[in-house]
Design a protein around this motif. Sequence first.
Motif, short mmCIF file in Angstrom:
data_model
loop_
_atom_site.label_atom_id
_atom_site.label_comp_id
_atom_site.label_asym_id
_atom_site.label_seq_id
_atom_site.Cartn_x
_atom_site.Cartn_y
_atom_site.Cartn_z
N THR A 1 -7.82 -0.36 31.06
CA THR A 1 -6.69 -1.40 31.41
C THR A 1 -5.25 -1.34 30.58
O THR A 1 -4.73 -1.89 30.29
N ILE A 2 -6.64 -1.08 29.39
CA ILE A 2 -5.96 -1.04 27.30
C ILE A 2 -4.66 -0.12 28.03
O ILE A 2 -3.89 0.00 26.73
N ASP B 1 -2.61 0.55 29.45
CA ASP B 1 -1.45 0.08 30.21
C ASP B 1 -0.86 -0.69 29.06
O ASP B 1 0.03 -1.00 29.82
N VAL B 2 -1.09 -1.15 28.49
CA VAL B 2 -0.40 -2.05 27.16
C VAL B 2 0.72 -1.69 26.89
O VAL B 2 0.38 -0.92 25.76
N ASN B 3 1.80 -1.91 26.74
CA ASN B 3 3.02 -1.56 26.70
C ASN B 3 3.97 -1.77 25.03
O ASN B 3 4.35 -1.16 24.42
N GLN C 1 -5.23 -5.78 18.79
CA GLN C 1 -6.37 -6.44 19.99
C GLN C 1 -7.91 -6.28 19.04
O GLN C 1 -8.23 -5.04 19.37
N HIS D 1 -6.63 -5.64 35.45
CA HIS D 1 -5.75 -5.39 35.12
C HIS D 1 -4.50 -6.82 34.49
O HIS D 1 -3.50 -6.48 34.46
N TYR E 1 -5.48 -7.78 31.81
CA TYR E 1 -4.91 -7.89 30.87
C TYR E 1 -4.06 -7.16 30.02
O TYR E 1 -3.53 -7.46 29.36
N SER E 2 -2.73 -6.21 30.43
CA SER E 2 -2.19 -5.69 30.49
C SER E 2 -1.51 -6.26 30.81
O SER E 2 -0.22 -6.23 30.17
N GLU E 3 -1.39 -7.05 31.83
CA GLU E 3 -0.20 -8.01 32.59
C GLU E 3 0.20 -8.98 31.77
O GLU E 3 1.18 -8.93 31.10
N ASN F 1 1.90 -7.59 27.95
CA ASN F 1 2.95 -6.64 28.61
C ASN F 1 4.10 -7.75 28.62
O ASN F 1 5.36 -7.49 28.30
#
Length: 644
Positions: free
Chosen positions: A456-457, A459-461, A467, A585, A587-589, A592
């Motif tokens: 899910t890393i 998905d980081v925008n 990181q 998810h 993590y990315s949530e 973001n």
Amino acid sequence: MKKENVDINKTDKVDVAKSDLGNKEVEMKYESGLQQESGRNKEDSGEEKEREREGKDEEEDQGKVEGSSNEDDEREEEENEKDEFENHFGDQQKRQQILNSKVTMIEQKQWKLINYENASLKQVSKYILNDDGEKGDDENDKSNIELLKIKPKLLETWKKVNKVNNSNDIFTDLQWHLFQQFNKYQDVLYTNRNIENSFELRYIYALHALNHIYKVRNRILKNNEKLNKAHAAGKDIDEIRDQGFTRPKVLILLPFRNSAMSLAEILIKLSGTDQQENQNRFFESYGITPEQEKIDLKKPADFLETFKGNIDDMFRIGIKFTRKSMKFYAEFYSADIIIASPLGLRMIIGTEGDKKRDFDFLSSIEVVIVDQCDTLLMQNWDHVEHIFSHMNLIPQKSHDCDFSRVKNWYLDGRARYLRQTIILSDYLTPEINMLFNKQMNNVDGKMKIKHHHQGTILDVNVKNIRQIFTRIECNSLSEIDDIRFKYFIEKILPKTRKMNLSHVMIFIPSYFDFVRLRNYFEENTISFTSISEYTNVSDVTRARTYFLNGKKNYLLYTERFHFFRRHHMKGIHHVIFYALPDHAHFYSELLNSIQSSSSDKNSNEKITINVIFSKFDKLRLERVVGSGKVGKLLQGEKKIYTFS
């Protein structure tokens, strides 16, 4: 007595404290419900048993048993050998030596592991006790449905209600491959569940549960007929052992009433029954009105799927099936299927020393299904373990049992080795792995199904952030909590304080770690606020405001709170993951959400993301960084790894 619907404020609606067995408020609230739904209702107890006996007599007198009663015994024996149900649960006395050998192998952990890939199931690890199944998954033709031995009436309703898009097939590829394993009565741990396939899975295990119930009933009725004919003719007949100590054969554990209602709707459709007794009462109790539905539609899709509808986590209900009807709220000892939440059953099972406790109804469970297992982990996992530890025990009372017809492996206390356990989860955790290793000991084998994680890393925008993943060394699981805490207070925290950072979120998966850090921050008068699953609404609002406005530098924040409330947290400039979340998810949530909160920050202050992990966090780490990179982070020479 009718149980009131729960009026739920869906924006902040989950009181996690309600899952705590020691919460007296919960015990008082559900005291009457315990009597009603556990099968101790006075109205049901005497009359229900009488109706049960009458129902059995009626079915036997009518002689409406699948398969002609005039079938030749040899032909029936030949057909039974083709049916996995008969092979697994039939008269084990004929194969007693084989059963004894397999049980010994299980106790000595002599599993043979086979790994293979399947296009629908993904990565499969199969555990067997002999050379059977060495070739991996069966690739049977979907058109050869008769090999599955689904009861004809059930198969007809299945064809009508299970919709497969753009296909003439009656199974999706996933359903087909899973049902072949279910139908062999092997244990299955499936960790690839998601919101897209959740209904596929629910339909297929509902089919399996009903097929099992119908086969159990059909076998008993056939044997009743044999015995009646033999007695009428004055002939002796071989010993028949076809029953357990008690009637319930299938247990399905679910987290909330909304899931139970969804499953019940599927069971009604699949059963094809003409009558559903107490159906209105069930839907009133397990559903909510449109006016009560106050869920925030802006929440993420997985949150909406989990928490829409009635999310009361205290329930249990018995369902009884006859040839033409199904009855909700059947007394447990007259039920075929029990659907319950872990908390709902735990309140009946109780603990040692309780005056009123009962778990004999779990003595003859042959199929147990645990759906949404990842959600159960966010409640109270102790309840799940407690239920499994009280399953398939010798009952304390007879419950009108005909011991002359009880299968030998029940009498020998070996039922747990023939019980089939099916667990469906979004992901794999050490707790689920422990359940797999300790409680899934099926003589016909077991399988663990997972998939390759991209991470899910990806998905980081948020752009241009570093990181930093730091590995802490520890050789003992019992010491990891202390080592992690020491590293945090000696390395991570002093560094952030020296840099005078503010708007720092510290994400903490474990509530025990949360309490430990909160106490440390209080003792050292560090500027912080905190939010956990036990924080009331007003205190949550206050904490969010203080953090957003910079009145408090640190926010201690638990995973369970985020799971149950899913607030969009504002004001985050820096994140420290004390440990990675189980829900990858998240993590990315959370990262973001920095994008919208970083516009008002000091331009000289760089965003910092720090993650602490150890080798014991492998499963969590794999879901975040991906299956291809997890090995390097865990075994590489360096201890610090940077992603940008």
